[in-house]
Design a protein around this motif. Structure first.
Motif, PDB file in Angstrom:
ATOM      1  N   LEU A   1       8.435  -0.073   8.747  1.00 42.92           N
ATOM      2  CA  LEU A   1       9.176   0.338   7.552  1.00 42.92           C
ATOM      3  C   LEU A   1       8.317   0.499   6.309  1.00 42.92           C
ATOM      4  O   LEU A   1       8.846   0.838   5.251  1.00 42.92           O
ATOM      5  CB  LEU A   1      10.293  -0.681   7.268  1.00 42.92           C
ATOM      6  N   GLY A   2       7.009   0.285   6.410  1.00 44.50           N
ATOM      7  CA  GLY A   2       6.166   0.380   5.223  1.00 44.50           C
ATOM      8  C   GLY A   2       6.324   1.681   4.458  1.00 44.50           C
ATOM      9  O   GLY A   2       6.685   1.683   3.271  1.00 44.50           O
ATOM     10  N   PRO A   3       6.083   2.847   5.067  1.00 45.28           N
ATOM     11  CA  PRO A   3       6.179   4.105   4.314  1.00 45.28           C
ATOM     12  C   PRO A   3       7.587   4.420   3.811  1.00 45.28           C
ATOM     13  O   PRO A   3       7.744   4.887   2.672  1.00 45.28           O
ATOM     14  CB  PRO A   3       5.702   5.147   5.331  1.00 45.28           C
ATOM     15  N   VAL A   4       8.612   4.164   4.624  1.00 43.48           N
ATOM     16  CA  VAL A   4       9.958   4.511   4.184  1.00 43.48           C
ATOM     17  C   VAL A   4      10.439   3.558   3.088  1.00 43.48           C
ATOM     18  O   VAL A   4      11.130   3.963   2.140  1.00 43.48           O
ATOM     19  CB  VAL A   4      10.930   4.545   5.387  1.00 43.48           C
ATOM     20  N   SER A   5      10.044   2.279   3.154  1.00 46.15           N
ATOM     21  CA  SER A   5      10.392   1.335   2.092  1.00 46.15           C
ATOM     22  C   SER A   5       9.652   1.671   0.807  1.00 46.15           C
ATOM     23  O   SER A   5      10.207   1.572  -0.293  1.00 46.15           O
ATOM     24  CB  SER A   5      10.050  -0.095   2.525  1.00 46.15           C
ATOM     25  N   GLY A   6       8.375   2.055   0.942  1.00 48.76           N
ATOM     26  CA  GLY A   6       7.617   2.469  -0.239  1.00 48.76           C
ATOM     27  C   GLY A   6       8.242   3.670  -0.909  1.00 48.76           C
ATOM     28  O   GLY A   6       8.303   3.750  -2.145  1.00 48.76           O
TER      29      GLY A   6
ATOM     30  N   VAL B   1       0.834  -1.204   0.000  1.00 45.69           N
ATOM     31  CA  VAL B   1       0.000   0.000   0.000  1.00 45.69           C
ATOM     32  C   VAL B   1       0.867   1.251   0.000  1.00 45.69           C
ATOM     33  O   VAL B   1       0.603   2.212  -0.744  1.00 45.69           O
ATOM     34  CB  VAL B   1      -0.958  -0.018   1.203  1.00 45.69           C
ATOM     35  N   CYS B   2       1.922   1.261   0.820  1.00 43.84           N
ATOM     36  CA  CYS B   2       2.787   2.446   0.882  1.00 43.84           C
ATOM     37  C   CYS B   2       3.593   2.612  -0.407  1.00 43.84           C
ATOM     38  O   CYS B   2       3.836   3.746  -0.848  1.00 43.84           O
ATOM     39  CB  CYS B   2       3.709   2.356   2.089  1.00 43.84           C
ATOM     40  N   THR B   3       3.988   1.518  -1.033  1.00 39.05           N
ATOM     41  CA  THR B   3       4.664   1.612  -2.327  1.00 39.05           C
ATOM     42  C   THR B   3       3.738   2.240  -3.363  1.00 39.05           C
ATOM     43  O   THR B   3       4.139   3.126  -4.129  1.00 39.05           O
ATOM     44  CB  THR B   3       5.119   0.218  -2.792  1.00 39.05           C
ATOM     45  N   ALA B   4       2.483   1.790  -3.370  1.00 37.21           N
ATOM     46  CA  ALA B   4       1.511   2.340  -4.313  1.00 37.21           C
ATOM     47  C   ALA B   4       1.291   3.834  -4.070  1.00 37.21           C
ATOM     48  O   ALA B   4       1.216   4.631  -5.018  1.00 37.21           O
ATOM     49  CB  ALA B   4       0.193   1.579  -4.192  1.00 37.21           C
ATOM     50  N   LEU B   5       1.189   4.235  -2.811  1.00 34.95           N
ATOM     51  CA  LEU B   5       0.990   5.645  -2.495  1.00 34.95           C
ATOM     52  C   LEU B   5       2.151   6.510  -2.963  1.00 34.95           C
ATOM     53  O   LEU B   5       1.956   7.592  -3.526  1.00 34.95           O
ATOM     54  CB  LEU B   5       0.801   5.815  -0.986  1.00 34.95           C
TER      55      LEU B   5
END
Length: 411
Positions: free
Chosen positions: A381-386, A15-19
Motif C-alpha cells: 500500500l505504500g504508493p497508493v497510501s502516499g 518515501v511514497c508520500t514524499a514522491l
C-alpha cells in the motif's frame, strides 16, 4: 532550512508520500534516523498483494483459539510475559474481526487494494526498477485436502472482486514448482499480485528517484519534532528544518511521537522474522503455506522465509522459536539449503485493531498529518497510501473517501 512538508520516516510509506507530494509541486524533505528502506520495509515477503481483499482477522473459531492458546504453532506465537499487556489490544482486535466489522474493513480497504499494483507500476517505471519486479503472482499451497477444498471455495467467492486465479491439483502444482515434495496436495495460484526480488532495494530506488528530482533525504531523529508558529520543526544532522506541514509515517515508531502530542491511537505491533537460504532447487514463485504461516520467496540473496506473527514486546530480543518451527515445516515441502544470514532479521509490523491504517490530518494539530498502521501490507500500500495523503495535503480531490482511515475514529 525550509521546505513545504517534512515527511518523517523513510520506509515505503514515507518515501511514497514524499514522491507524491513532490509530483504535486511541493518542496519536500524526507527525514529518518536510518537510510531509506532500512526499517520495517526491509524485511517482508516481497508481495504486492492485490489478492488480499479481506484483512487478516483474529480467529474466532473455538478450536483455532485453543490451538493458538497452547502456543505451539508456527503461524502465531506469543510471549507469555507480554500477553497480559497485549490482552486489551487483542480483545479489541477480536471484536473488530466479527463478521460485520470485518466486512466493513474489507469495503474500506478495497479502493486501496484495487489500485496497489497500478500505483507501484507507475513508480517502478519512473525509477527504472523493473528488474526487481516479477509479474507471475504467488501460490498458496496446502498439505490437507480439507483445507484445500475450503480454499477453493473461498477463491471462487472472491471472484466478485475481479481477481484472477487458477486452482491446482497436486500434479499441476508440482509442474509449476518441481522442487515441492509429495506432501502437498494442491494450491491456489493468485495471478494478479506482483512480487519484489529485494524490497529494501525497491524502497531505496524510490528514494533515489525522489532525490534525483530535487528532494532532500536527511538524517534526523523524528522525536525532535516540535510545533512552531506557524508550522513544524525537526532537528537534522544538517541543522534545524522547518516546514508548514509534517507527516508522521514512522510505522511502528509512530507512537513515540503521538503520545507526547496527546493522541492515544491503539497502535499494536506484530513482530516477524526472515532468514535467507541457499537454493538447493530453483524456486519459481513465492509460496505461502497458510497453515504453517510462512512464505518462501525467491530473492536476489537466496530463498527468503518470512514468518507469521509474534506477539512480544516491541523491544524484546529476537526469539528463534517461531523461525525454527516454520523452517522445519518448510524443509518438509521444499529442499532449502543452508542458512545465509548470521542472525534472523526481526521486523515490527504496525497494526490497528480495526485492521485499517491511519491516514489523514491530526485532529488537534493543524499542519500535522498521519500515514501509518498498514499492518502486513506496508509494501503493498505504500504508493497508493502516499497518493491519497498527498491529495489530501494539497487539496486535490481524493480518489476515494478518506473517512474510514481518519484518526478521529479513536477519539
Amino acid at each position: 532550512m525550509n521546505c513545504d512538508t517534512i515527511v518523517l520516516g523513510a520506509g515505503i510509506i514515507g518515501v511514497c508520500t514524499a514522491l507524491h507530494l513532490q509530483a504535486r509541486g511541493q518542496r519536500v524533505s524526507l527525514v529518518d534516523i536510518k537510510a531509506p528502506g532500512e526499517g520495517t520495509s526491509f524485511g517482508n515477503a516481497g508481495l504486492i498483494e492485490r489478492s488480499s481483499v479481506v484483512p487478516y482477522a483474529f480467529p474466532r473459531e473455538f478450536w483455532r483459539l485453543l490451538r493458538y492458546g497452547l502456543n505451539r504453532q508456527s503461524d502465531v506465537r506469543y510471549s507469555p510475559r507480554h500477553l497480559p499487556q497485549a490482552v486489551p489490544w487483542l480483545l479489541s482486535y477480536w471484536r473488530h474481526s466479527a463478521p460485520e466489522p470485518l466486512a466493513a474493513a474489507a469495503r474500506a480497504m478495497r479502493p486501496l487494494i484495487e489500485r496497489c499494483v497500478l500505483e507501484h507500476d507507475a513508480l517502478v517505471e519512473q525509477a527504472g526498477l523493473g528488474h526487481l519486479i516479477r509479474a507471475d503472482g504467488w501460490i498458496e499451497i496446502f498439505r490437507c485436502p480439507r483445507a484445500l477444498q475450503r480454499a477453493r471455495q473461498e477463491a471462487r467467492a472472491r471472484s466478485v472482486y475481479g481477481l484472477h486465479f487458477e486452482l491446482l491439483d497436486a500434479a499441476q502444482l508440482r509442474a509449476r514448482e518441481p522442487g515441492l515434495s509429495e506432501a502437498v496436495c494442491g494450491g491456489v495460484h493468485w495471478l494478479d499480485p506482483k512480487t519484489v526480488r529485494d524490497p529494501g532495494s525497491l524502497v531505496k530506488g524510490y528514494a533515489a528517484l525522489f532525490a534525483s528530482r530535487g528532494g532532500q533525504v536527511l538524517e534526523g531523529d523524528a522525536r525532535s519534532l516540535q510545533a512552531t508558529s506557524p508550522g513544524w520543526q525537526v532537528m537534522t544532522a544538517q541543522g534545524a528544518l522547518s516546514a508548514a506541514q509534517a507527516v508522521i509515517a514512522l510505522g511502528p515508531e509512530s507512537d513515540a511521537l503521538l503520545r507526547p502530542l496527546g493522541y492515544r491511537i491503539p497502535l499494536g505491533i506484530k513482530r516477524g522474522y526472515h532468514m535467507h537460504y541457499a537454493a538447493a532447487r530453483e524456486l519459481r514463485h513465492a509460496l505461502c503455506d497458510s497453515r504453517g504461516g510462512y512464505v518462501l520467496a525467491p530473492m536476489d540473496r537466496g530463498i527468503r522465509l518470512t514468518t507469521g506473527i509474534e506477539f512480544a514486546a516491541a523491544d524484546a530480543p529476537a526469539n528463534e522459536i517461531q523461525l525454527r518451527r516454520a523452517e522445519a515445516l518448510a524443509r518438509r515441502l521444499f529442499p532449502l539449503g543452508e542458512r545465509l544470514d548470521a542472525q534472523p532479521w526481526l521486523g515490527r509490523r504496525p497494526c490497528l485493531p480495526d485492521m485499517l491504517p491511519v491516514m489523514g490530518p491530526a485532529p488537534r494539530h493543524p499542519g500535522l498529518w498521519f500515514n501509518f498502521g498498514h499492518a502486513h501490507h506496508g509494501l503493498t500500500l505504500g504508493p497508493v497510501s502516499g497518493r491519497l495523503l498527498a491529495e489530501l495535503i494539497t487539496g486535490e480531490r481524493p480518489f476515494t473517501d478518506p473517512a474510514p482511515y481518519g484518526a478521529e475514529r479513536f477519539a
